[in-house]
Design an enzyme around this catalytic site. Structure first.
Site, PDB file in Angstrom:
ATOM      1  N   LYS A 132       0.857  -1.188   0.000  1.00  0.00           N
ATOM      2  CA  LYS A 132       0.000   0.000   0.000  1.00  0.00           C
ATOM      3  C   LYS A 132       0.900   1.247   0.000  1.00  0.00           C
ATOM      4  CE  LYS A 132      -4.080   0.166   2.142  1.00  0.00           C
ATOM      5  NZ  LYS A 132      -5.143   0.239   3.169  1.00  0.00           N
ATOM      6  N   GLU A 174     -17.973  -6.202  11.392  1.00  0.00           N
ATOM      7  CA  GLU A 174     -18.897  -5.449  12.263  1.00  0.00           C
ATOM      8  C   GLU A 174     -19.871  -6.369  12.991  1.00  0.00           C
ATOM      9  OE1 GLU A 174     -17.986  -4.521   9.250  1.00  0.00           O
ATOM     10  OE2 GLU A 174     -17.191  -2.489   9.486  1.00  0.00           O
ATOM     11  N   ARG A 213     -24.847  -3.116   8.754  1.00  0.00           N
ATOM     12  CA  ARG A 213     -24.458  -4.518   8.519  1.00  0.00           C
ATOM     13  C   ARG A 213     -24.672  -5.369   9.764  1.00  0.00           C
ATOM     14  NH1 ARG A 213     -19.240  -6.019   5.146  1.00  0.00           N
ATOM     15  NH2 ARG A 213     -20.741  -5.573   3.526  1.00  0.00           N
TER      16      ARG A 213
HETATM   17  C1  LIG Z   1     -18.148  -2.976   6.033  1.00  0.00           C
HETATM   18  C2  LIG Z   1     -17.034  -1.962   5.970  1.00  0.00           C
HETATM   19  N1  LIG Z   1     -16.368  -1.646   7.099  1.00  0.00           N
HETATM   20  C3  LIG Z   1     -15.383  -0.733   7.084  1.00  0.00           C
HETATM   21  C4  LIG Z   1     -15.046  -0.096   5.914  1.00  0.00           C
HETATM   22  C5  LIG Z   1     -13.988   1.003   5.917  1.00  0.00           C
HETATM   23  N2  LIG Z   1     -12.855   0.602   5.080  1.00  0.00           N
HETATM   24  C6  LIG Z   1     -12.693   1.074   3.865  1.00  0.00           C
HETATM   25  S1  LIG Z   1     -11.366   0.458   3.115  1.00  0.00           S
HETATM   26  C7  LIG Z   1     -10.928  -0.406   4.521  1.00  0.00           C
HETATM   27  C8  LIG Z   1      -9.706  -1.237   4.565  1.00  0.00           C
HETATM   28  C9  LIG Z   1      -9.755  -2.233   3.439  1.00  0.00           C
HETATM   29  O1  LIG Z   1      -8.597  -3.038   3.526  1.00  0.00           O
HETATM   30  P1  LIG Z   1      -8.300  -4.000   2.312  1.00  0.00           P
HETATM   31  O2  LIG Z   1      -9.513  -4.736   1.932  1.00  0.00           O
HETATM   32  O3  LIG Z   1      -7.120  -4.803   2.700  1.00  0.00           O
HETATM   33  O4  LIG Z   1      -7.970  -3.015   1.110  1.00  0.00           O
HETATM   34  P2  LIG Z   1      -6.673  -2.092   0.956  1.00  0.00           P
HETATM   35  O5  LIG Z   1      -7.099  -0.714   1.420  1.00  0.00           O
HETATM   36  O6  LIG Z   1      -5.594  -2.666   1.806  1.00  0.00           O
HETATM   37  O7  LIG Z   1      -6.348  -2.126  -0.498  1.00  0.00           O
HETATM   38  C10 LIG Z   1     -11.877  -0.226   5.493  1.00  0.00           C
HETATM   39  C11 LIG Z   1     -11.830  -0.840   6.847  1.00  0.00           C
HETATM   40  C12 LIG Z   1     -15.784  -0.451   4.757  1.00  0.00           C
HETATM   41  N3  LIG Z   1     -15.534   0.161   3.571  1.00  0.00           N
HETATM   42  N4  LIG Z   1     -16.743  -1.372   4.807  1.00  0.00           N
HETATM   43 MG   LIG Z   2      -5.168  -4.523   2.529  1.00  0.00          MG
END
Ligand SMILES: Cc1ncc(C[n+]2csc(CCOP(=O)(O)OP(=O)(O)O)c2C)c(N)n1
Ligand SMILES: [Mg+2]
Ligand SMILES: CC(=O)[C@@H](O)[C@H](O)COP(=O)(O)O
Length: 594
Positions: free
Chosen positions: A241, A325, A353
C-alpha cells in the site's frame, strides 16, 4: 496523461513498456489525488496488478469486480476516465468508487467491504444459467476485506460451484488502515513460506501464489493460468500500500489510506480543526481512566474512529476485530455478559451490517453496550454508501435502545458519560464527519431536554426541535423567523430515543413544530414526535425536516445539507410556507407524519 483510451494499446505494450507506463500512471495518481483527496495509498498499491488484469482480461466482456471499490482508480484510468480525476469525489465529478453510470466497466457501487465475492458468485451462476458462461468473472479483494465474514460465506459457495468458476484475486498488502489482524493475516503471511496448510485449498479452491503484485509479467502469468484452469481459484498477490510514494511509506501510520488535499512534494496536508472524532477519542480515554470496565472495539478502523488513542493507553482493553462489524457487535455482547461495558466505535453506515446483532444479540438481552456512530448524517465525498443517514430509523426499531445526538463537543462528552452509566440496555451516540465547532449553550433545561432559545412572544408561534449537530443552523433559522415577527423556541432533546416525554407538552404550547435532523426523514425522530403528539391528543402539526429517502451522491457536506433543505434559509422558508398554508396535525394512530 497519455493513457490508452482502451486496453488494446495496453495489451500491445511489451512488459518493459507496461512497467514504464505504470510509472507514469503512478505519478498521475500522486499528483491527481494530492490535489483532490481520496484513497491514495490503496491505489498506489494496485497499479501493476490492475494493468495486468486489463492486459489479460477483456473488460467489460470479462467482469472485473473490486471489493470496497476504493482501489479502483487505476481501473478507471485504464477505462477512459483519466480526464475526470481533476474533479474526483467532487459534486458532479468522478465518484471515488466504481459507478455504473460512469462506465460499463464498473459494477459494484457499494463501498462496504467484503461483498465482491458474493456478487461474483451470483454473476457466475447467472451467466451459467443464461448459457453465457464463456467469459471470466474476476473479483479483486483486499486482505482486510477478507476478514469480513461475508467473504467466507461467498468462498464457501464459490468453492462448491466448479462449473461456474470465479477468479478471486487477493490483493494482500497486509493492511486495512492498520495491519490486518487475526489468524488469517498470519496464515496469509505464512503461505509460500512453508505454511502447514492452505485454507483456500482446504475449501476446495485452486490456489496460485503468492505472486509479486508489482511484477506485471508474473501477475499476467498467474492470471492467465487462473483463467485457463476453468475452476474456482484464488490468485494470491502480495502488494505494498502506498508503493512508489515515499511520504506514504514514511511515518504515515495508515500508508495514506484515505487522504485530504496534500502537497505532493511532501505529502503534508492542511492543518485541520479538531473534529468530533478527536473529542470522542479524548473523552473515551478519560472514561477509561475512570472506569476499568470500559473496553473499546473497532472493526479495522482504529485511526478513523479515534479508538487508537484508547488502544495505546489501554492495550488490553482494546480490540480491533478486523472488518467484521457483525462479530464486533456480538463480541461486545459477550464482553457485556462478562461484566464489562463495551464501547463499539463504528461508522453509522457500517452499523447497518450489524443490525440483527444490535437487535437480537445486544438489545434482546438488555446488555449495556454503547455504540459510538461516527460519520453520522451526510459524510460528503464518499457518496451514497457512506452517508450515515439510516441509523436513527434502524435504531428506532430496537426495544430499549437509547439514542443520543450531541449538538457540540461538551454535549458529546456529557452524553458519552451518561451512556456509559446506563447498565440496563444498549445506548448509541451519533455525530458527523466535521469539525466539532463552537459549543451551543442551553438557556434552560426542561427534564432531559435543553432549551437553546426562548421565543419572545406568547402564545409561541413555532417550536424548532433540533437533533444533533445542526443546532447552529436551527438557531440561525430562528433568527430569520423572529426578524419576520414570528416567535420561536429552539430545543435540543439530546436523547432522541425514546421521545422525550416533555416534548409533546411543549409542542402543545406552540402553533407549529418542526424537527430538524441530519438523517433520513423516513423513520426519523420527527415521526416519533408527531405520533407522540397525536397519542397525547396534542393538535400541533409537526413538520419533519431531514434527508430525503434517496441515495445522495458525493459532494461537500455543507452543499449536500443545503441541497436537502437543511440550511437556515431553507428551514425558515419551509416554516413560513407552512404557517401560510397550514399543515394538518398527525392524527392518533396515523403512522405517517407531515
Ligand atoms: C463494512 C465496511 N467496514 C469498514 C469499511 C472502511 N474501510 C474502507 S477500506 C478499509 C480497509 C480495506 O482493507 P483491504 O480490503 O485490505 O484493502 P486495501 O485498502 O488494503 O487495499 C476499510 C476498513 C468499509 N468500507 N466497509
Ligand atoms: Mg489490505
Ligand atoms: C473506503 C472506506 O470505507 C473508508 O476509507 C472511507 O473512505 C472513510 O473515509 P473517512 O474516514 O475519511 O470518512
Amino acid at each position: 496523461m497519455d493513457v490508452p483510451g482502451d486496453a488494446t494499446r495496453l495489451r500491445d505494450m511489451s512488459t518493459e513498456e507496461a512497467h514504464r507506463f505504470a510509472g507514469r500512471l503512478r505519478e498521475f495518481l500522486i499528483d491527481g489525488v494530492c490535489a483532490t483527496g481520496g484513497h491514495l495509498g490503496p491505489n498506489l498499491g494496485v497499479v501493476e496488478l490492475t494493468i495486468a488484469l486489463h492486459r489479460v482480461f477483456d473488460s467489460p466482456a470479462d467482469t472485473l469486480l473490486f471489493d470496497t471499490g476504493h482501489q479502483a482508480y487505476v481501473h478507471k484510468i485504464l477505462t477512459g476516465r483519466a480526464a475526470g480525476f481533476a474533479r474526483l469525489r467532487q459534486t458532479g465529478g468522478l465518484s471515488g468508487y466504481p459507478s455504473r453510470r460512469e462506465s460499463p466497466h464498473d459494477h459494484i457501487e457499494n463501498s462496504h467491504a467484503s461483498t465482491a465475492l458474493s456478487y461474483a458468485d451470483g454473476i457466475a451462476k447467472g451467466r451459467h444459467l443464461r448459457g453465457e458462461s464463456g467469459r471470466a468473472v474476476v473479483a479483486v479483494i483486499g486482505d482486510g476485506a477478507l476478514t469480513g465474514g461475508m467473504a467466507w460465506e461467498a468462498l464457501n459457495n464459490i468453492a462448491a460451484a466448479p462449473s461456474r468458476p470465479v477468479i478471486v484475486v487477493l490483493n494482500d498488502n497486509g493492511r486495512s488502515y492498520a495491519p490486518t489482524v487475526g489468524g488469517l493475516a498470519e496464515h496469509l503471511a505464512a503461505l509460500g513460506e512453508g505454511a502447514s496448510g492452505n485454507v483456500f485449498a482446504d475449501l476446495g479452491l485452486a490456489y496460485l501464489g503468492p505472486v509479486d503484485g508489482h511484477d506485471i509479467a508474473a501477475c499476467e502469468d498467474a492470471l492467465r493460468a487462473a483463467r485457463d484452469l476453468a475452476r474456482p481459484v484464488v490468485v494470491h498477490c502480495r502488494t505494498e500500500k502506498g508503493r512508489g510514494y515515499a511520504p506514504a511509506r514514511g511515518d504515515d501510520a495508515e500508508l495514506m489510506h484515505a487522504v485530504g488535499v496534500l502537497d505532493p512534494a511532501t505529502g503534508t496536508g492542511l492543518p485541520a480543526a479538531p473534529t468530533w472524532t478527536d473529542v470522542f477519542a479524548e473523552e473515551l480515554v478519560a472514561l477509561g481512566e475512570a472506569r476499568e470496565d470500559i473496553v473499546a472495539i473497532t472493526a479495522a478502523m482504529p485511526g478513523p474512529t479515534g479508538t487508537a488513542l484508547f488502544g495505546a493507553r489501554f492495550p488490553g482493553r482494546f480490540f480491533d476485530v478486523g472488518i467484521a462489524e457483525q462479530h464486533a457487535v456480538t463480541s461486545a455482547a459477550g464482553l457485556a455478559m462478562a461484566g464489562l461495558h463495551p464501547v463499539v466505535a463504528i461508522y453509522s453506515t457500517f452499523l447497518s451490517r450489524a443490525f440483527d446483532q444490535v437487535l437480537m444479540d445486544v438489545a434482546l438481552h438488555r446488555l449495556p453496550v454503547t455504540f459510538v456512530l461516527d460519520r453520522a448524517g451526510i459524510t460528503g465525498p464518499d457518496g451514497p454508501s457512506h452517508h450515515g443517514m439510516w441509523d436513527p430509523a434502524l435504531l428506532a426499531c430496537v426495544p430499549g435502545l437509547r439514542l443520543a445526538a450531541p449538538r457540540d463537543a461538551t454535549r458529546l462528552r456529557e452524553l458519552l458519560r451518561e451512556a456509559a452509566a446506563i447498565g440496563d440496555g444498549p445506548t448509541a451516540l451519533r455525530f458527523p464527519k466535521a469539525a466539532a465547532g463552537a459549543d451551543v449553550p442551553a438557556v434552560a433545561r426542561i427534564g432531559e431536554l435543553d432549551v437553546l432559545h426562548r421565543g419572545r412572544r406568547m402564545p409561541l408561534d413555532v417550536l424548532i426541535v433540533s437533533y444533533g449537530a445542526l443546532a447552529p443552523v436551527c438557531l440561525a433559522a430562528a433568527a430569520i423567523l423572529e426578524a419576520r415577527g414570528i416567535g420561536v423556541t429552539v430545543v435540543d432533546p439530546r436523547w432522541s430515543l425514546p421521545v422525550d416525554p416533555g416534548l409533546a407538552g411543549l409542542a402543545a404550547r406552540h402553533r407549529y413544530a418542526v424537527t430538524v435532523t441530519d438523517a433520513s426523514r423516513a423513520g426519523g425522530p420527527g415521526g416519533a414526535l408527531a405520533r407522540a403528539c397525536a397519542d397525547a391528543a396534542v393538535r400541533t402539526p409537526v413538520r419533519e425536516l431531514g434527508l430525503p429517502g434517496a441515495f445522495i451522491e458525493h459532494g461537500p457536506r455543507p452543499e449536500l445539507l443545503a441541497g436537502a433543505g437543511l440550511s437556515a434559509e431553507a428551514i425558515a422558508s419551509r416554516v413560513l410556507a407552512d404557517l401560510d398554508t397550514g399543515i394538518e396535525p398527525v392524527r392518533a394512530g396515523d403512522g405517517v407524519s407531515a
